[in-house]
Write a protein that holds these residues in place. Structure first.
Motif, PDB file in Angstrom:
ATOM      1  N   ASP A  51       0.816  -1.213   0.000  1.00  0.00           N
ATOM      2  CA  ASP A  51       0.000   0.000   0.000  1.00  0.00           C
ATOM      3  C   ASP A  51       0.850   1.264   0.000  1.00  0.00           C
ATOM      4  O   ASP A  51       0.417   2.310  -0.489  1.00  0.00           O
ATOM      5  CB  ASP A  51      -0.947  -0.006   1.204  1.00  0.00           C
ATOM      6  CG  ASP A  51      -1.984  -1.126   1.094  1.00  0.00           C
ATOM      7  OD1 ASP A  51      -2.397  -1.418  -0.044  1.00  0.00           O
ATOM      8  OD2 ASP A  51      -2.354  -1.705   2.126  1.00  0.00           O
ATOM      9  N   ALA A  52       2.080   1.175   0.530  1.00  0.00           N
ATOM     10  CA  ALA A  52       2.979   2.336   0.495  1.00  0.00           C
ATOM     11  C   ALA A  52       3.364   2.659  -0.945  1.00  0.00           C
ATOM     12  O   ALA A  52       3.471   3.831  -1.326  1.00  0.00           O
ATOM     13  CB  ALA A  52       4.222   2.068   1.337  1.00  0.00           C
ATOM     14  N   GLY A  53       3.564   1.611  -1.756  1.00  0.00           N
ATOM     15  CA  GLY A  53       3.862   1.823  -3.169  1.00  0.00           C
ATOM     16  C   GLY A  53       2.694   2.459  -3.895  1.00  0.00           C
ATOM     17  O   GLY A  53       2.866   3.339  -4.746  1.00  0.00           O
ATOM     18  N   ILE A  54       1.491   2.034  -3.554  1.00  0.00           N
ATOM     19  CA  ILE A  54       0.289   2.604  -4.161  1.00  0.00           C
ATOM     20  C   ILE A  54       0.154   4.080  -3.802  1.00  0.00           C
ATOM     21  O   ILE A  54      -0.135   4.927  -4.660  1.00  0.00           O
ATOM     22  CB  ILE A  54      -0.949   1.802  -3.725  1.00  0.00           C
ATOM     23  CG1 ILE A  54      -0.934   0.425  -4.403  1.00  0.00           C
ATOM     24  CG2 ILE A  54      -2.245   2.545  -4.052  1.00  0.00           C
ATOM     25  CD1 ILE A  54      -1.946  -0.549  -3.871  1.00  0.00           C
ATOM     26  N   GLU A  55       0.386   4.414  -2.555  1.00  0.00           N
ATOM     27  CA  GLU A  55       0.298   5.817  -2.126  1.00  0.00           C
ATOM     28  C   GLU A  55       1.360   6.667  -2.800  1.00  0.00           C
ATOM     29  O   GLU A  55       1.107   7.818  -3.156  1.00  0.00           O
ATOM     30  CB  GLU A  55       0.407   5.912  -0.605  1.00  0.00           C
ATOM     31  CG  GLU A  55      -0.804   5.362   0.131  1.00  0.00           C
ATOM     32  CD  GLU A  55      -2.112   5.951  -0.380  1.00  0.00           C
ATOM     33  OE1 GLU A  55      -2.215   7.197  -0.472  1.00  0.00           O
ATOM     34  OE2 GLU A  55      -3.039   5.171  -0.699  1.00  0.00           O
TER      35      GLU A  55
ATOM     36  N   ALA B 205       6.476   0.072  -7.213  1.00  0.00           N
ATOM     37  CA  ALA B 205       6.470   0.823  -5.951  1.00  0.00           C
ATOM     38  C   ALA B 205       7.297   2.099  -6.062  1.00  0.00           C
ATOM     39  O   ALA B 205       7.079   3.053  -5.311  1.00  0.00           O
ATOM     40  CB  ALA B 205       6.998  -0.057  -4.820  1.00  0.00           C
ATOM     41  N   ALA B 206       8.232   2.118  -7.028  1.00  0.00           N
ATOM     42  CA  ALA B 206       9.108   3.277  -7.208  1.00  0.00           C
ATOM     43  C   ALA B 206       8.516   4.350  -8.110  1.00  0.00           C
ATOM     44  O   ALA B 206       9.111   5.409  -8.275  1.00  0.00           O
ATOM     45  CB  ALA B 206      10.452   2.824  -7.772  1.00  0.00           C
ATOM     46  N   GLY B 207       7.371   4.087  -8.743  1.00  0.00           N
ATOM     47  CA  GLY B 207       6.734   5.119  -9.547  1.00  0.00           C
ATOM     48  C   GLY B 207       6.820   4.953 -11.046  1.00  0.00           C
ATOM     49  O   GLY B 207       6.358   5.818 -11.796  1.00  0.00           O
TER      50      GLY B 207
ATOM     51  N   GLU C 197      -7.099  -1.536  -9.051  1.00  0.00           N
ATOM     52  CA  GLU C 197      -8.236  -1.594  -8.133  1.00  0.00           C
ATOM     53  C   GLU C 197      -8.133  -0.563  -7.015  1.00  0.00           C
ATOM     54  O   GLU C 197      -9.137  -0.171  -6.413  1.00  0.00           O
ATOM     55  CB  GLU C 197      -8.339  -3.007  -7.541  1.00  0.00           C
ATOM     56  CG  GLU C 197      -8.777  -4.055  -8.558  1.00  0.00           C
ATOM     57  CD  GLU C 197      -8.387  -5.465  -8.145  1.00  0.00           C
ATOM     58  OE1 GLU C 197      -8.020  -5.664  -6.957  1.00  0.00           O
ATOM     59  OE2 GLU C 197      -8.418  -6.367  -9.004  1.00  0.00           O
ATOM     60  N   ASN C 198      -6.902  -0.105  -6.766  1.00  0.00           N
ATOM     61  CA  ASN C 198      -6.671   0.885  -5.714  1.00  0.00           C
ATOM     62  C   ASN C 198      -6.360   2.274  -6.270  1.00  0.00           C
ATOM     63  O   ASN C 198      -5.765   3.109  -5.589  1.00  0.00           O
ATOM     64  CB  ASN C 198      -5.552   0.403  -4.798  1.00  0.00           C
ATOM     65  CG  ASN C 198      -5.993  -0.717  -3.881  1.00  0.00           C
ATOM     66  OD1 ASN C 198      -6.536  -0.477  -2.811  1.00  0.00           O
ATOM     67  ND2 ASN C 198      -5.809  -1.956  -4.325  1.00  0.00           N
ATOM     68  N   GLY C 199      -6.780   2.500  -7.522  1.00  0.00           N
ATOM     69  CA  GLY C 199      -6.732   3.847  -8.077  1.00  0.00           C
ATOM     70  C   GLY C 199      -5.465   4.240  -8.791  1.00  0.00           C
ATOM     71  O   GLY C 199      -5.266   5.427  -9.099  1.00  0.00           O
TER      72      GLY C 199
END
Length: 484
Positions: A34-38, A165-167, A207-209
């Motif tokens: 979730d940190a990667g998603i944020e 996770a790195a963008g 699924e998480n935007g």
């Protein structure tokens, strides 16, 4: 194991994820998915690959992108910034080194240390896994345009975890296109399974935007791949990705050299992929296209090399490909300098800008070419689904075993290698031998006729020598390999 085209549960992904992250120490940095998603959500829209591609498609723009990657972080950042600023690249890559592609991280680490000692890159790409999360984020943050992961990895799971996770907002490859042209002894069961992990991971991001674009590798083994073969692989990989929740796909095709056939190929790739995604129940998927400039041998003379680059740029623009992957005038000499890479980009940018408002008219020749590509591709795709008893993953494995899908000149022992492509008298790719492809008499006779016309014009019997001549033709200043 039997691999099926069924969406993975989150429990399955998360259970296997622990094992994957443990394969190299930098995996521990991305344990919190979730940190990667944020982090992805914190990036500006201007750095999202899918958003930029869809804007280009809607506005009839062909974006330009290079290949590029070196061993050390600061040098890699400097290279990408140079290609962005001096090369005017719309999109940027991080091309991954060969050791990482084979999951040989210990040797990649040695290559990093030797590169530091020597003061120059001793790897042929960027070892993202070894550099880890924070260094990869430095790469993404250092430029103003979206960055893609380009590699060639049969098992790209840990690489995907770290770079997403790195963008990085685009991930290239697939279980077929990064196996059959790249590996000898890796089974399709394994690589399709590995890439289901990657696609389910990207599906979870969606699924998480967070929209991550996926790009199967289109050219496969190079410039003598018939469009129906590369189309089949691209569309099947798109279906496999869509099942795992991927919504944005860029499907590729490598330049063959005949303008009409290349334009027909890009146009039919867009049409057929949308047709088969919808037919299989995958709605709200966004498909764009990528045209790869000449993937074969290049002239050593730089002026002649610019001619080859320009022809690819013009073809991409006239075909209305969403983006074009650019070559450099140093292709015949090895890894290009950043200056040569930028020159290839600017050359391509000039051509696509000049041709932005032009299209190739739908002549009888173009219509015939499009219709034949569609017939051939549908014949292969429909047979794959049939032999798979309705399952695409099972079907592709059985189809390769039977030669129903066959990639010319591929090293994989899981590929039949029976088809034999050659150019017709106008330089379009045809087949001297259609092997066990599921073609009807009309299609087979079409290929025989086209090859025979060339034989008559050259006053020789069609044979394997034509194939050899075609492979070396561009380096000698021609497209069709004519006898002396």
């Amino acid at each position: 194991m039997e691999v099926l085209n069924k969406k993975w549960s989150m429990e399955k992904l998360m259970s296997l994820r622990k094992e994957i992250l443990a394969t190299w120490p930098t995996g521990s940095d991305v344990e919190d998915i979730d940190a990667g998603i944020e982090y992805q959500k914190s990036l500006p829209k201007s750095k999202n690959f899918a958003a930029k591609l869809l804007h280009a498609k809607e506005n009839g723009i062909t974006l330009v992108q290079p290949r590029a990657g070196v061993a050390l972080v600061n040098e890699h950042i400097g290279l990408l910034q140079f290609l962005q600023n001096e090369g005017q690249a719309d999109l940027l890559p991080s091309t991954i080194d060969s050791y990482t592609r084979q999951n040989r991280y210990q040797e990649a680490e040695k290559g990093i240390q030797e590169s530091i000692s020597s003061g120059r890159s001793l790897l042929n790409g960027f070892p993202a896994v070894n550099h880890g999360l924070e260094n990869c984020r430095r790469v993404v943050e250092s430029v103003n345009v979206p960055v893609q992961v380009r590699h060639g990895t049969p098992d790209a799971r840990l690489l995907a975890e770290i770079t997403l996770a790195a963008g990085f907002t685009d991930y290239e490859g697939g279980g077929i296109s990064y196996n059959i042209p790249y590996a000898k002894n890796v089974s399709l069961e394994k690589t399709i399974y590995y890439w289901q992990y990657v696609d389910r991971l990207i599906g979870y991001y969606h699924e998480n935007g967070v929209v991550i674009n996926r790009e199967p590798f289109g050219p496969l083994t190079g410039t003598l791949v018939p469009p129906c073969i590369s189309h089949t692989v691209a569309i099947v990989e798109a279906i496999l990705a869509a099942e795992q929740g991927v919504h944005n796909l860029t499907l590729g095709y490598g330049q063959c050299g005949n303008l009409v056939q290349d334009v027909a190929a890009i146009q039919t790739l867009q049409e057929l992929s949308e047709e088969y995604l919808l037919k299989n129940g995958y709605e709200n998927r966004h498909v764009t296209t990528v045209f790869h400039q000449w993937m074969g041998g290049f002239p050593q003379d730089e002026a002649k090399a610019f001619g080859v680059i320009s022809w690819g740029a013009a073809t991409a623009a006239l075909a209305k490909a969403t983006k074009v992957i650019v070559k450099t005038p140093h292709e015949a000499m090895g890894i290009p300098t950043k200056e040569a890479n930028a020159q290839g980009l600017r050359t391509t940018k000039q051509l696509v800008n000049m041709l932005k408002d032009q299209t190739l008219p739908l002549t009888n020749e173009l219509a015939e070419e499009k219709e034949m590509i569609k017939k051939e591709t549908r014949a292969i795709l429909d047979t794959i689904l049939k032999v798979g008893d309705g399952d695409w993953a099972r079907g592709i494995i059985r189809a390769f075993e039977a030669g129903i899908i066959d990639v010319p000149f591929a090293p994989s022992r899981y590929n039949a290698g029976r088809i034999l492509p050659a150019r017709d008298n106008n330089g379009a790719i045809r087949m001297l031998d259609t092997g066990d492809l599921p073609f009807d008499k009309e299609i087979i006779d079409f290929h025989k006729k086209k090859i025979a016309e060339r034989g008559e014009a050259e006053e020789r019997e069609p044979s394997f020598q034509m194939v050899i001549d075609d492979i070396y033709a561009i380096g000698k200043g021609m497209l069709v390999g004519r006898p002396n």
